[in-house]
Design a protein around this motif. Structure first.
Motif, short mmCIF file in Angstrom:
data_model
loop_
_atom_site.label_atom_id
_atom_site.label_comp_id
_atom_site.label_asym_id
_atom_site.label_seq_id
_atom_site.Cartn_x
_atom_site.Cartn_y
_atom_site.Cartn_z
N GLU A 186 4.31 0.70 -0.35
CA GLU A 186 3.05 0.25 0.92
C GLU A 186 2.81 -1.22 0.32
OE1 GLU A 186 1.09 3.59 0.80
OE2 GLU A 186 0.03 3.51 -1.37
N ALA A 187 1.69 -1.04 1.19
CA ALA A 187 1.31 -2.77 0.94
C ALA A 187 -0.52 -1.99 0.15
CB ALA A 187 0.56 -2.78 2.69
N ARG A 188 -0.72 -3.03 -0.97
CA ARG A 188 -1.19 -2.28 -1.71
C ARG A 188 -2.61 -4.16 -1.97
NH1 ARG A 188 -0.83 1.93 -5.16
NH2 ARG A 188 -0.73 3.82 -3.82
N THR A 189 -2.97 -3.48 -3.11
CA THR A 189 -4.44 -4.79 -2.65
C THR A 189 -4.85 -4.86 -4.55
OG1 THR A 189 -5.25 -4.66 -0.37
CG2 THR A 189 -6.64 -5.51 -2.69
N ASN A 190 -4.45 -5.64 -4.59
CA ASN A 190 -5.64 -5.75 -6.62
C ASN A 190 -6.57 -6.20 -6.08
OD1 ASN A 190 -6.11 -5.77 -8.82
ND2 ASN A 190 -4.38 -7.19 -9.58
N LEU A 191 -7.99 -5.35 -6.14
CA LEU A 191 -9.39 -5.57 -6.25
C LEU A 191 -10.02 -6.76 -7.35
CD1 LEU A 191 -10.56 -2.37 -4.36
CD2 LEU A 191 -10.04 -4.37 -3.10
N GLN A 235 -5.38 -4.64 -13.10
CA GLN A 235 -4.77 -4.31 -11.37
C GLN A 235 -5.75 -2.50 -11.55
OE1 GLN A 235 -1.44 -5.25 -9.72
NE2 GLN A 235 -1.33 -3.27 -8.56
N LEU A 236 -6.54 -3.08 -10.36
CA LEU A 236 -7.46 -1.77 -9.37
C LEU A 236 -7.53 -1.94 -8.00
CD1 LEU A 236 -9.84 -0.26 -9.55
CD2 LEU A 236 -11.26 -2.04 -8.95
N GLU A 237 -6.79 -0.64 -7.62
CA GLU A 237 -6.05 -0.45 -6.40
C GLU A 237 -6.83 0.89 -5.91
OE1 GLU A 237 -1.90 -0.73 -6.06
OE2 GLU A 237 -2.00 -0.19 -8.45
N THR A 240 -3.46 -9.03 -1.41
CA THR A 240 -2.64 -7.90 -0.98
C THR A 240 -1.11 -8.46 -0.95
OG1 THR A 240 -4.59 -7.35 0.23
CG2 THR A 240 -2.74 -6.67 0.54
N ARG A 241 -0.32 -7.24 -1.77
CA ARG A 241 1.14 -7.39 -0.99
C ARG A 241 1.31 -6.79 0.13
NH1 ARG A 241 2.18 -4.19 -4.83
NH2 ARG A 241 2.07 -2.35 -4.03
N ILE A 277 0.35 -7.09 -9.04
CA ILE A 277 0.03 -7.88 -8.15
C ILE A 277 -1.28 -8.74 -9.01
CG2 ILE A 277 -1.12 -8.62 -5.72
CD1 ILE A 277 -0.60 -5.35 -5.03
N PRO A 278 -0.80 -10.47 -9.50
CA PRO A 278 -1.45 -11.07 -9.62
C PRO A 278 -2.38 -11.24 -9.01
CG PRO A 278 0.93 -11.91 -9.69
CD PRO A 278 1.11 -10.38 -9.42
#
Length: 360
Positions: free
Chosen positions: A15-20, A186-188, A205-206, A197-198
């Motif tokens: 699914e879509a994810r974001t590295n904060l 990474q923090l999700e 966001t991927r 996700i670099p």
């Protein structure tokens, strides 16, 4: 995707994810504060991806806490922190988060404790979980899932553990040289981690993965057929394995992890449920399983891991146009976080014995 031994895990679908975290690799950036100014960060270390972008984090000789810290970025939610690590003279590392609302004292930290030399979890956070995955050549990816309660202020720490007391937050045996290699933080906002996700200066966001093919491209039989799939999923709720999708969200055939720890084989025609066959307690997270499903008028069946055959003998077959991997009817939700190791389509109704044999 492949594991650390080179064995195929399968087609990764997430699914879509974001590295904060805004700087996932540059630990010398000011957004990462060194709690002890004498600790050293040495760049140019070979990372798991072969680049020279990892760091050696080494504590000095001061008796006390040695950590990298990020401040005030958590929302009220369950978060997962992950980091690639490799031992270089020190073996214990903590991933921790604290919030002013977790309890007393004002910052009550919840932490995962890891042995990064042997690649094992020492302890998981309170009300959370911890995981270690090998990436070869001594590198591991560690992750901790931490529940953050209501409150606007929270911290994240990458903290050294004492070599004689893994859970201690204070170390007394630092020498300024021995440390731990670190890379790819990474923090999700999620109950489990996703692929890395670099980031470099901003969160990133991927997009969700997309894998689908028209049924006209592989000789689909509208009257009857069989789908056999080998898969794993990190999510044990709402993770779709495959869908034969019709127009919109009211026509289709799907196999999904729903609800928790259950495989559900479903079919809808015109928004009316035709089939809902369930297998309870099928797996743990990321366990490889096999499911075989059959569709035909008044003859739907499903088998999980060579077990008993579940059947429905009063159901119509919906008209479909796409085979989607890892996504539910309509292609918008219940997206898989796992792998499709293999998927096979037969334009006929295999026997129940064949379904069991193919999933053993």
């Amino acid at each position: 995707e492949y594991d650390a031994t080179g064995a195929v895990k399968g087609l990764l679908i997430e699914e879509a994810r974001t590295n904060l975290l805004t700087y996932s690799e540059d630990f010398s950036d000011s957004s990462w504060a060194r709690y002890d100014a004498g600790d050293t960060l040495t760049s140019g270390v070979i990372a798991p991806d072969g680049s020279s972008s990892a760091y050696l984090f080494a504590p000095d000789t001061t008796n006390g806490a040695h950590l990298l810290r990020r401040n005030t970025f958590f929302a009220t939610a369950t978060h997962t922190i992950s980091l690639f690590v490799k031992a270089s003279g020190r073996r214990y590392l903590h991933l921790a988060a604290g919030s002013s609302s977790l309890g007393t004292p004002s910052y009550d930290y919840r932490r995962g404790v890891f042995d990064v030399q042997d690649g094992v979890v020492i302890s998981a956070p309170t009300n959370g979980s911890a995981n270690v995955e090998s990436f070869g050549n001594g590198w591991y990816r560690i992750s901790a899932t931490i529940v953050i309660l209501a409150g606007a202020t929270a911290r994240l720490d990458i903290s050294m553990g004492d070599n004689t007391d893994p859970t201690s937050t204070s170390i007394s045996d630092g020498n300024g040289t021995d440390g731990i290699y670190i890379y790819g933080a990474q923090l999700e906002v999620a109950s489990f981690g996703s692929s890395y996700i670099p980031t470099s200066g901003a969160s990133a966001t991927r997009a969700r993965d997309l894998a689908e093919i028209p049924t006209s491209a592989f000789g689909y039989n509208n009257d009857k057929g069989t789908v056999v799939c080998e898969f794993d999923s990190a999510a044990l709720y709402g993770s779709t394995i495959f869908t034969l999708d019709g127009a919109g969200s009211s026509n289709g055939i799907t196999a999904i992890v729903y609800p928790a720890n259950r495989i559900s084989y479903q079919a809808e025609t015109g928004g009316v449920t035709q089939v809902n066959l369930n297998f309870d307690a099928y797996a743990t997270a990321s366990q490889v399983s096999k499911v075989a499903t059959v569709y035909a008028k008044d003859d739907f069946a499903a088998v999980l891991n060579g077990g008993a055959v579940a059947t429905d003998t009063a159901a119509s077959v919906p008209t479909v146009g796409l085979l989607r991997l890892g996504v539910y009817f309509g292609g918008a939700h219940f997206i898989m976080s796992g792998h499709i190791k293999s998927i096979k389509y037969y334009p006929r109704r295999l026997t129940n014995t064949q379904l069991q044999e193919l999933t053993t």
